[in-house]
Structure formats: C-alpha cells, structure tokens
Write a protein that holds these residues in place. Structure first.
Motif, PDB file in Angstrom:
ATOM      1  N   LEU A  37      85.509 -51.067 -96.043  1.00 48.73           N
ATOM      2  CA  LEU A  37      84.434 -50.883 -97.019  1.00 48.73           C
ATOM      3  C   LEU A  37      84.497 -49.492 -97.645  1.00 48.73           C
ATOM      4  CD1 LEU A  37      81.865 -52.105 -98.266  1.00 48.73           C
ATOM      5  CD2 LEU A  37      80.588 -51.145 -96.346  1.00 48.73           C
ATOM      6  N   SER A  38      84.830 -48.483 -96.840  1.00 52.14           N
ATOM      7  CA  SER A  38      84.867 -47.112 -97.348  1.00 52.14           C
ATOM      8  C   SER A  38      85.909 -46.952 -98.438  1.00 52.14           C
ATOM      9  CB  SER A  38      85.155 -46.139 -96.194  1.00 52.14           C
ATOM     10  OG  SER A  38      84.099 -46.145 -95.274  1.00 52.14           O
ATOM     11  N   TRP A  39      87.104 -47.509 -98.234  1.00 52.24           N
ATOM     12  CA  TRP A  39      88.123 -47.316 -99.270  1.00 52.24           C
ATOM     13  C   TRP A  39      87.797 -48.128-100.509  1.00 52.24           C
ATOM     14  CZ3 TRP A  39      91.164 -50.529-102.015  1.00 52.24           C
ATOM     15  CH2 TRP A  39      91.492 -51.800-101.518  1.00 52.24           C
ATOM     16  N   LYS A  40      87.097 -49.260-100.340  1.00 45.13           N
ATOM     17  CA  LYS A  40      86.715 -50.055-101.517  1.00 45.13           C
ATOM     18  C   LYS A  40      85.635 -49.337-102.324  1.00 45.13           C
ATOM     19  CE  LYS A  40      88.158 -54.582 -99.820  1.00 45.13           C
ATOM     20  NZ  LYS A  40      87.752 -55.926 -99.351  1.00 45.13           N
ATOM     21  N   GLU A  41      84.694 -48.685-101.623  1.00 41.77           N
ATOM     22  CA  GLU A  41      83.700 -47.874-102.342  1.00 41.77           C
ATOM     23  C   GLU A  41      84.380 -46.733-103.087  1.00 41.77           C
ATOM     24  OE1 GLU A  41      79.913 -48.521 -99.272  1.00 41.77           O
ATOM     25  OE2 GLU A  41      81.177 -46.736 -99.140  1.00 41.77           O
ATOM     26  N   TYR A  42      85.364 -46.131-102.439  1.00 38.36           N
ATOM     27  CA  TYR A  42      86.129 -45.063-103.092  1.00 38.36           C
ATOM     28  C   TYR A  42      86.855 -45.607-104.325  1.00 38.36           C
ATOM     29  CZ  TYR A  42      89.626 -41.350-103.639  1.00 38.36           C
ATOM     30  OH  TYR A  42      90.419 -40.346-104.146  1.00 38.36           O
ATOM     31  N   ALA A  43      87.406 -46.825-104.192  1.00 38.76           N
ATOM     32  CA  ALA A  43      88.116 -47.446-105.318  1.00 38.76           C
ATOM     33  C   ALA A  43      87.166 -47.715-106.482  1.00 38.76           C
ATOM     34  CB  ALA A  43      88.789 -48.737-104.857  1.00 38.76           C
ATOM     35  N   ILE A  44      85.940 -48.160-106.172  1.00 43.43           N
ATOM     36  CA  ILE A  44      84.964 -48.410-107.239  1.00 43.43           C
ATOM     37  C   ILE A  44      84.638 -47.110-107.965  1.00 43.43           C
ATOM     38  CG2 ILE A  44      82.575 -49.092-107.697  1.00 43.43           C
ATOM     39  CD1 ILE A  44      82.858 -51.132-105.413  1.00 43.43           C
ATOM     40  N   GLY A  45      84.487 -46.014-107.204  1.00 40.92           N
ATOM     41  CA  GLY A  45      84.239 -44.716-107.827  1.00 40.92           C
ATOM     42  C   GLY A  45      85.363 -44.331-108.776  1.00 40.92           C
ATOM     43  N   ASN A  46      86.605 -44.588-108.381  1.00 38.61           N
ATOM     44  CA  ASN A  46      87.747 -44.289-109.252  1.00 38.61           C
ATOM     45  C   ASN A  46      87.756 -45.180-110.484  1.00 38.61           C
ATOM     46  OD1 ASN A  46      88.709 -42.253-107.633  1.00 38.61           O
ATOM     47  ND2 ASN A  46      90.112 -43.565-106.493  1.00 38.61           N
ATOM     48  N   MET A  47      87.361 -46.456-110.309  1.00 36.79           N
ATOM     49  CA  MET A  47      87.281 -47.364-111.462  1.00 36.79           C
ATOM     50  C   MET A  47      86.248 -46.875-112.472  1.00 36.79           C
ATOM     51  SD  MET A  47      87.455 -51.167-109.744  1.00 36.79           S
ATOM     52  CE  MET A  47      89.014 -51.891-109.209  1.00 36.79           C
ATOM     53  N   VAL A  48      85.090 -46.429-111.965  1.00 34.23           N
ATOM     54  CA  VAL A  48      84.056 -45.893-112.860  1.00 34.23           C
ATOM     55  C   VAL A  48      84.596 -44.682-113.617  1.00 34.23           C
ATOM     56  CG1 VAL A  48      81.791 -44.772-112.922  1.00 34.23           C
ATOM     57  CG2 VAL A  48      82.144 -46.768-111.466  1.00 34.23           C
ATOM     58  N   GLU A  49      85.298 -43.798-112.911  1.00 28.72           N
ATOM     59  CA  GLU A  49      85.876 -42.618-113.556  1.00 28.72           C
ATOM     60  C   GLU A  49      86.883 -43.032-114.630  1.00 28.72           C
ATOM     61  OE1 GLU A  49      85.996 -38.899-114.509  1.00 28.72           O
ATOM     62  OE2 GLU A  49      84.930 -39.359-112.635  1.00 28.72           O
ATOM     63  N   GLU A  50      87.677 -44.066-114.344  1.00 30.75           N
ATOM     64  CA  GLU A  50      88.692 -44.536-115.293  1.00 30.75           C
ATOM     65  C   GLU A  50      88.051 -45.149-116.536  1.00 30.75           C
ATOM     66  OE1 GLU A  50      92.524 -45.071-116.662  1.00 30.75           O
ATOM     67  OE2 GLU A  50      91.910 -44.061-114.805  1.00 30.75           O
ATOM     68  N   LEU A  51      86.970 -45.925-116.336  1.00 26.50           N
ATOM     69  CA  LEU A  51      86.344 -46.628-117.455  1.00 26.50           C
ATOM     70  C   LEU A  51      85.415 -45.732-118.275  1.00 26.50           C
ATOM     71  CD1 LEU A  51      85.490 -49.977-115.612  1.00 26.50           C
ATOM     72  CD2 LEU A  51      87.158 -49.706-117.452  1.00 26.50           C
ATOM     73  N   PHE A  52      84.657 -44.860-117.594  1.00 29.93           N
ATOM     74  CA  PHE A  52      83.631 -44.068-118.284  1.00 29.93           C
ATOM     75  C   PHE A  52      84.051 -42.615-118.522  1.00 29.93           C
ATOM     76  CE2 PHE A  52      81.222 -47.521-116.396  1.00 29.93           C
ATOM     77  CZ  PHE A  52      80.233 -47.801-117.307  1.00 29.93           C
ATOM     78  N   GLY A  53      85.068 -42.153-117.781  1.00 33.29           N
ATOM     79  CA  GLY A  53      85.383 -40.727-117.768  1.00 33.29           C
ATOM     80  C   GLY A  53      85.741 -40.129-119.118  1.00 33.29           C
ATOM     81  N   GLY A  54      86.265 -40.915-120.039  1.00 31.59           N
ATOM     82  CA  GLY A  54      86.608 -40.378-121.356  1.00 31.59           C
ATOM     83  C   GLY A  54      85.395 -39.982-122.161  1.00 31.59           C
ATOM     84  N   GLN A  55      84.286 -40.671-121.956  1.00 28.75           N
ATOM     85  CA  GLN A  55      83.087 -40.455-122.758  1.00 28.75           C
ATOM     86  C   GLN A  55      81.966 -39.715-121.992  1.00 28.75           C
ATOM     87  OE1 GLN A  55      82.995 -41.530-125.885  1.00 28.75           O
ATOM     88  NE2 GLN A  55      84.026 -43.510-126.139  1.00 28.75           N
ATOM     89  N   TYR A  56      81.991 -39.850-120.666  1.00 27.93           N
ATOM     90  CA  TYR A  56      80.864 -39.333-119.884  1.00 27.93           C
ATOM     91  C   TYR A  56      81.334 -38.443-118.732  1.00 27.93           C
ATOM     92  CZ  TYR A  56      77.675 -42.598-122.158  1.00 27.93           C
ATOM     93  OH  TYR A  56      76.912 -43.257-123.086  1.00 27.93           O
ATOM     94  N   SER A  57      80.508 -37.463-118.420  1.00 28.33           N
ATOM     95  CA  SER A  57      80.672 -36.700-117.194  1.00 28.33           C
ATOM     96  C   SER A  57      79.908 -37.446-116.097  1.00 28.33           C
ATOM     97  CB  SER A  57      80.109 -35.292-117.371  1.00 28.33           C
ATOM     98  OG  SER A  57      80.232 -34.553-116.180  1.00 28.33           O
ATOM     99  N   ILE A  58      80.557 -37.664-114.948  1.00 25.72           N
ATOM    100  CA  ILE A  58      80.021 -38.586-113.939  1.00 25.72           C
ATOM    101  C   ILE A  58      79.674 -37.833-112.661  1.00 25.72           C
ATOM    102  CG2 ILE A  58      80.525 -40.643-112.540  1.00 25.72           C
ATOM    103  CD1 ILE A  58      82.632 -41.312-114.788  1.00 25.72           C
TER     104      ILE A  58
END
Length: 538
Positions: free
Chosen positions: A202-223
């Motif tokens: 579960l921990s690595w999957k939560e970490y993966a979701i955080g990276n996905m958010v950074e990949e999808l939103f990071g160009g436009q938003y500071s997270i």
C-alpha cells in the motif's frame, strides 16, 4: 551536564581523584567511580559519560580492552589512560586506540585537571561541528518531505499560525516558489483492491499516486501533499501562473478524472476523488478540507470510484460546531503534557468562540461542558485520583446533568477546576520528591560506613540512577556526591572528638580504602589534618 568516570583497581586512587579534585571548576558536574573494567561498563551503559580516566593495568579487563569496548559502543566518549609503566609499547597501543592522553603515575592533580580541561575543550569543538550549519542543512534536506507533510496536516486540522510565521515556515520548507494566495484541493480515497494490500504494498502505491499527481498537475500547479488520519491522500495546489488560475476549473477536473483512470489502469485499483476550487490560503484550508471529508461521508459513502466537486454538495450544514474545541492541540493532550498556560489560552479561545454563537445556545454549552469535563476526568484518573476528590462539593453539580446555564458560569468553573487539578499535581510532585530526598538522606546516614554509591542509593529507592541524580540536584541544589562527602566529614569530625579510635580505623569505618585519601579529603574540608584536628578539639 558533563560526566566523568574514574576507573582503577587501586581504590584509594579512585577515591582521591574523585573527592579531592575541584572538578566543578572546569565544568564537570558528576564524577563516577569504578574499581574494574567490568564495573565501568555497567556505568557506561546507564549514564551518558563524556570522559573516562582509566588505569592501563587492571585484573580481568585491562584499560586498553575497556577503551576498545568504549570505542565500539560509545565513540563520542573520550578516554585518558593512567599507568605506572613508562613502556613505549603501551603508549603506542594507547595511540592506536585513539586515547586523548597517556599519563604516568603518580599523577599530579593539576596535570590531570589540565588534561581533562583540554579534552573537554576538544569535545565541545566536536559537538559544535556536529551541529554546524552544514550538518543541519543535510539532515533538514533528508527530512524535508516529512516536515512539509506535518505542516500541511496541522493547517488542515485548523492550527492557526500568524501570517509571518507561516510564510517563514513555508520559505524554510521551500514551499514559497509560488504565491499561495488561492488554492485548489483534491482529496483522494483509496477504494476496494487498495484496501486488500499489505502495508508495504500500500505504501508504494500511495507513493506512486503522488508521483502520478505530480506528472499530471505539476506543469500547471505547485503541489503540496499529505496523508491524513483517515488514510485519505490530500493534495493542496496553487497555480504557477495567473492565467492558469483564471481558467483552470475544467482542466483541473478533467485532469483529476484522468488520474482516476490512470490509477485503475496501471495500479489496478479504484479511487474516489473530491475536488474544490478557489479557496483563500490558508484561511479556507481547514474549512474546505472538513467539508470534503463530510461530503465523502454523506454523499459518497461506501460507493467506489466516484468523482465529485465539493461545490455540488448542497446538503444543509446544520448546527455549526465549535472549531476551537477540536483544533490541535487537543485539550486532553495539553493536560497530559501539563502545559498550563497553553490550556488557559485554549479555554479562552473556546469561550470566545462560544460568545460569537447565538446567545444562550444550550447545544454548544453542553458540547463544551462534556468535552472539558471528560478531559478533566481523564487526567484525574490517569493521576490515580478521583475527580470528586478534587472538586469536593462542586462534584455534585456534575451528577445532576448540565449544571451551568451561561457561558460565564461554565468559564469560571473550567478555570477554577483547572487550577485545582494543577495545584494537586504540583503538590503531589513536590511531596513525592520531598519524600524521595528524605529517604535518600536516611539511607546515606545509615550506610555511610558501607556502600553509598549512586547505584546503591538508586537501587534502594527503586529508581533509575540518572533520575535520582538529577532530581536530587534539582531539589537540593547540590550533587549527591557532595552530600555523601559532607556526611562522611561530619561523622569524621564527631569520631575524632568523641572516640578513641585510631585515625586509620576512622578512615576505614567511613569507607576510605587508604588513610591517605581520608587525610587529603579531611584537610581540604577543615584546613588541617585529622590528627591536628583531634589534638586541637578532642
């Protein structure tokens, strides 16, 4: 507090160095005595010893073996060797074990004092290096994600920080690259298959979701990201450019939906997502977060893989709860830590909020009363007391339902009861320490002719030696060893005046291994030798 350990199988050497040298003059607060390497290790395991002075030749464990063990287990402890053998091989081996100095017996006290003072100066420089900016910066960088998470969780829970203090913290945590004036919030709940994962998976999957958010939103938003007490993943975001902020609602929601799809496709799990926009940072953060959690509970419930905008939640908010009553730190935690001034400030905020409500709101009065009374009962029981003992006649009011009809009555009762709890705890602490000091004094006076070491005293009162030593110094203003020495000298004075015992017999009866050590200590106290004292006053 600097602590020193003297180790030698010749007891008179240990006793003389521990009692006759003015260690306090160079900043040594506590001196321990050991008569073998094995006994020295016992001290080292119990106490944070800064410097060890040890003889090189001892039966059983030698000084070099002791130093090797110290190097292995306590590398910050400094070692000084004493020896009656001026053999270069010993000195060479001592250097190999990284000793600070090698002194030949008989050692002059001023030489030993100067050596220890020099080692203390070196130790201080080393610790200054440890806490230097370079080391601190490195450690800070390593813990930066955790520090960011902790600050966000505090803000989500409603902790109030002055604007300047919050800006300074965010700058320190490298979160001030973009102006956090407005923000969007996205709360992610892990559904179904995720909940079947083991903790590591579960921990690595939560970490993966955080990276996905950074990949999808990071160009436009500071997270800024944290995992909350409900195991939800909370993402606070601020636009990197003004034009994004003005036209981002559709893009933001579409991207959040894309996150939901990506998690299902690549992590083989379902998530539910709640988004909200245009909050004022940091003022709306706790409110929007609390509303999001409430909407999850009321609008999404146990359904899975749903997507919702908080703005679409039109449910009635109902009666408003008192935020300050539940904002961290909680009243019960402040009581556990005995932070009395903070508790009074917490109560002030609670009652100020209450006065801002509609006048005479019995619902809120009841809410405050039950919360405070519960916290008071908890801390009283945890201290082994009954609340009825502390409140006396006022306790009867608590058993009759709601005893207060106004905010002022409840405020006065809360503060009055708080003061009684504090007085009771302070009195109990003082009484227990007074009794402890009396028990220690009685033990020393009854056993001054035997073993009155810190270990034997601590064993007698069933407490840890470090605690005994610190509490004794706190309550009396002197070290335990100073009291022991004073009792011995008082006994010596009496015996010299009123007994016919020989001086070496008096020395032995008071625990001195050799008359020379007794003579030295007595002369330092009274300015004359025991024989001179007896000739003058007996």
């Amino acid at each position: 507090m600097t602590q020193l350990l003297i180790v030698d199988d010749e007891a008179h050497v240990v006793d003389r160095f521990s009692t006759t040298i003015d260690w306090k003059a160079i900043g040594v607060e506590q001196v321990f005595k050991a008569y073998s390497g094995i006994e020295a290790l016992t001290f080292l395991r119990q106490f944070s010893i800064d410097i060890v002075i040890t003889d090189i030749k001892m039966p059983g464990m030698s000084g070099l073996q002791l130093i090797a063990e110290i190097r292995r287990l306590w590398p910050k402890t400094k070692c000084i060797l004493l020896s009656g053998y001026s053999d270069f091989n010993y000195a060479k081996e001592a250097i190999l074990y990284q000793t600070e100095d090698y002194l030949l017996k008989p050692v002059k006290e001023e030489d030993l004092l100067a050596t220890v003072e020099r080692v203390l100066a070196k130790l201080e420089l080393e610790w200054e290096e440890v806490i230097s900016n370079q080391r601190l910066t490195y450690t800070f960088k390593e813990n930066l994600p955790l520090l960011r998470t902790n600050l966000l969780l505090e803000l989500l829970q409603g902790r109030r920080l002055e604007t300047a203090a919050l800006q300074d913290k965010m700058k320190m945590l490298e979160l001030s690259d973009y102006e956090w004036q407005s923000f969007s919030l996205m709360v992610v709940r892990l559904d179904e298959l995720f909940l079947q994962s083991d903790l590591q998976d579960l921990s690595w999957k939560e970490y993966a979701i955080g990276n996905m958010v950074e990949e999808l939103f990071g160009g436009q938003y500071s997270i800024w990201y944290a995992k909350d007490a409900h195991d939800y993943l909370v993402f606070a975001m601020t636009a990197k450019r003004k034009e994004v902020e003005d036209n981002d609602t559709v893009w933001f929601e579409r991207t959040a939906a894309a996150l939901q799809t990506a998690v299902g496709t690549y992590l083989k799990g379902k998530i539910s997502v709640m988004v909200c926009h245009n909050g004022r940072f940091p003022y709306d953060l706790a409110t929007l977060y609390s509303r999001s959690i409430g909407a999850f509970r009321k609008r999404i419930g146990s359904e899975q893989e749903l997507f919702m905008r908080l703005e679409d939640d039109r449910s009635e908010e109902g009666i408003r709860s008192l935020k300050s009553l539940y904002e961290p730190p909680a009243l019960i935690h402040l009581l556990e830590a005995a932070r009395w001034s903070d508790i009074e400030e917490k109560l002030r905020m609670i009652f100020d909020d209450m006065e801002d409500m509609e006048p005479g709101s019995q619902e809120h009065l009841l809410e405050i009363y039950f919360t405070i009374a519960s916290a008071y009962s908890y801390i009283a029981h945890k201290n082994g007391r009954q609340l009825s003992e502390l409140l006396g006649a006022e306790y009867g009011k608590m058993t009759e339902g709601l005893p207060f009809r106004s905010v002022n009555q409840l405020r006065e009762w809360s503060l009055r009861t708080l003061h009684r709890i504090r007085e009771d705890m302070d009195r109990e602490t003082k009484d227990s320490r007074t009794n402890l000091i009396q028990e220690i004094h009685a033990f020393i006076e009854q056993n001054v002719q035997q073993d009155v070491s810190l270990q034997s005293i601590a064993g007698h009162v069933y407490l840890h030696p470090v605690y005994v030593s610190k509490v004794y110094k706190l309550e009396t203003g002197e070290n335990l060893s100073e009291y022991v020495q004073r009792v011995r000298m008082d006994q010596a004075e009496y015996l010299l005046k009123h007994s016919a015992d020989k001086i070496f017999e008096i020395a032995a009866s008071l625990g001195y291994q050799r008359p020379h050590s007794f003579n030295y200590a007595f002369k330092k106290k009274f300015g004359m030798t025991p024989q001179e004292y007896r000739d003058r006053f007996s």
